[in-house]
Motif scaffolding. Structure first.
Motif, PDB file in Angstrom:
ATOM      1  N   LYS A   1       3.865   1.536  -1.197  1.00 33.68           N
ATOM      2  CA  LYS A   1       4.470   1.644  -2.522  1.00 33.68           C
ATOM      3  C   LYS A   1       3.489   2.256  -3.512  1.00 33.68           C
ATOM      4  CE  LYS A   1       6.328  -1.097  -6.342  1.00 33.68           C
ATOM      5  NZ  LYS A   1       6.715  -2.452  -6.810  1.00 33.68           N
ATOM      6  N   GLU A   2       2.242   1.784  -3.497  1.00 30.34           N
ATOM      7  CA  GLU A   2       1.239   2.305  -4.418  1.00 30.34           C
ATOM      8  C   GLU A   2       0.932   3.768  -4.135  1.00 30.34           C
ATOM      9  OE1 GLU A   2       0.213   0.780  -7.161  1.00 30.34           O
ATOM     10  OE2 GLU A   2       1.682  -0.732  -6.532  1.00 30.34           O
TER      11      GLU A   2
ATOM     12  N   TYR B   1      10.881   2.354  -7.842  1.00 35.74           N
ATOM     13  CA  TYR B   1       9.535   2.007  -8.314  1.00 35.74           C
ATOM     14  C   TYR B   1       9.390   1.997  -9.835  1.00 35.74           C
ATOM     15  CZ  TYR B   1       8.163   2.936  -3.443  1.00 35.74           C
ATOM     16  OH  TYR B   1       8.040   2.920  -2.075  1.00 35.74           O
TER      17      TYR B   1
ATOM     18  N   LYS C   1       3.906   5.767  -5.457  1.00 38.06           N
ATOM     19  CA  LYS C   1       3.873   5.818  -6.920  1.00 38.06           C
ATOM     20  C   LYS C   1       2.837   6.826  -7.399  1.00 38.06           C
ATOM     21  CE  LYS C   1       4.193   2.151  -9.481  1.00 38.06           C
ATOM     22  NZ  LYS C   1       3.966   0.806 -10.071  1.00 38.06           N
ATOM     23  N   LYS C   2       1.670   6.801  -6.748  1.00 32.27           N
ATOM     24  CA  LYS C   2       0.615   7.747  -7.123  1.00 32.27           C
ATOM     25  C   LYS C   2       1.056   9.183  -6.871  1.00 32.27           C
ATOM     26  CE  LYS C   2      -4.326   8.699  -6.663  1.00 32.27           C
ATOM     27  NZ  LYS C   2      -4.144  10.152  -6.642  1.00 32.27           N
TER      28      LYS C   2
ATOM     29  N   ARG D   1       0.831  -1.213   0.000  1.00 30.18           N
ATOM     30  CA  ARG D   1       0.000   0.000   0.000  1.00 30.18           C
ATOM     31  C   ARG D   1       0.856   1.249   0.000  1.00 30.18           C
ATOM     32  NH1 ARG D   1      -3.310  -3.101   3.499  1.00 30.18           N
ATOM     33  NH2 ARG D   1      -2.319  -2.175   5.325  1.00 30.18           N
TER      34      ARG D   1
END
Length: 218
Positions: free
Chosen positions: A13-14, A55, A17-18, A11
């Motif tokens: 990481k996401e 990433y 990235k966002k 979570r």
């Protein structure tokens, strides 16, 4: 506990990235593509710039993912088109009209997509070349699936008409956003003006199918 920790890491990481992708969009909208520098992106995202390499593998990877997330025709994948296969019975007539009208609205409401279009014709870059290649691949899949067997010898004319329509709709939106909304007396920024453009799109699609079909029957 380990599972929760792994899930939390995913979570995080996401989310990170966002944040990077959102930062690219924010800079692109407010400062333009020339301001897309790795330090500025990291600062805007509020995430260590090292994570761009972790990433995305670097700046090119970040830009690849960003452009894929914004372009309209890149999202029209073969998987999405397969779901619409029944519409191919009319030579793709209903499908292409829907796609053109949707593209017109999508670009108008998406300032990042407008900036990407301007960028793609202003500067050579690997990520933008990949964007164009993916657009062409998706378009080719649609042509072969729905239109090629329908138009046969007139397929090159059909492709040329679609090229003019797609690029024209792109340009109208960018023109209305950047330098003014009046084009050939039509205010592209008003509901009435946009309604008239959409009527014209439907008319041109109808005429294309009717006239090219008539030529084949002669």
């Amino acid at each position: 506990m380990e599972r929760k920790s792994a899930a939390g890491s995913i979570r995080n990481k996401e989310r990170s990235k966002k944040k990077f992708l959102d930062a690219v969009g924010k800079i692109l909208k407010t400062k333009g593509y020339a301001a897309l520098k790795i330090n500025d992106i990291a600062a805007t995202a509020g995430v260590d710039k090292k994570m761009i390499y972790t990433y995305f593998g670097g700046m090119d990877g970040l830009m690849d993912e960003y452009v894929r997330s914004q372009d309209y025709w890149v999202k029209v994948t073969s998987e999405e088109v397969e779901k619409m296969k029944p519409l191919a019975d009319d030579g793709g007539r209903a499908f292409i009209e829907t796609m053109l009208l949707s593209q017109f609205d999508y670009v108008y409401t998406n300032k990042e997509a407008q900036k990407l279009l301007l960028w793609s014709i202003s500067e050579p870059r690997k990520s933008l070349k990949k964007l164009i290649d993916t657009q062409e691949e998706n378009g080719e899949y649609i042509f072969k699936l729905m239109m090629e067997s329908h138009f046969k010898d007139n397929m090159e004319v059909y492709r040329s008409i679609m090229a003019i329509m797609v690029s024209g709709l792109y340009y109208l939106n960018m023109f209305a956003s950047v330098n003014g909304s009046i084009f050939c007396g039509i205010d592209v920024n008003t509901p009435e003006g946009r309604k008239n453009i959409k009527k014209a799109v439907s008319f041109m699609v109808d005429q294309t199918y009717e006239n090219l079909n008539d030529q084949q029957e002669e």
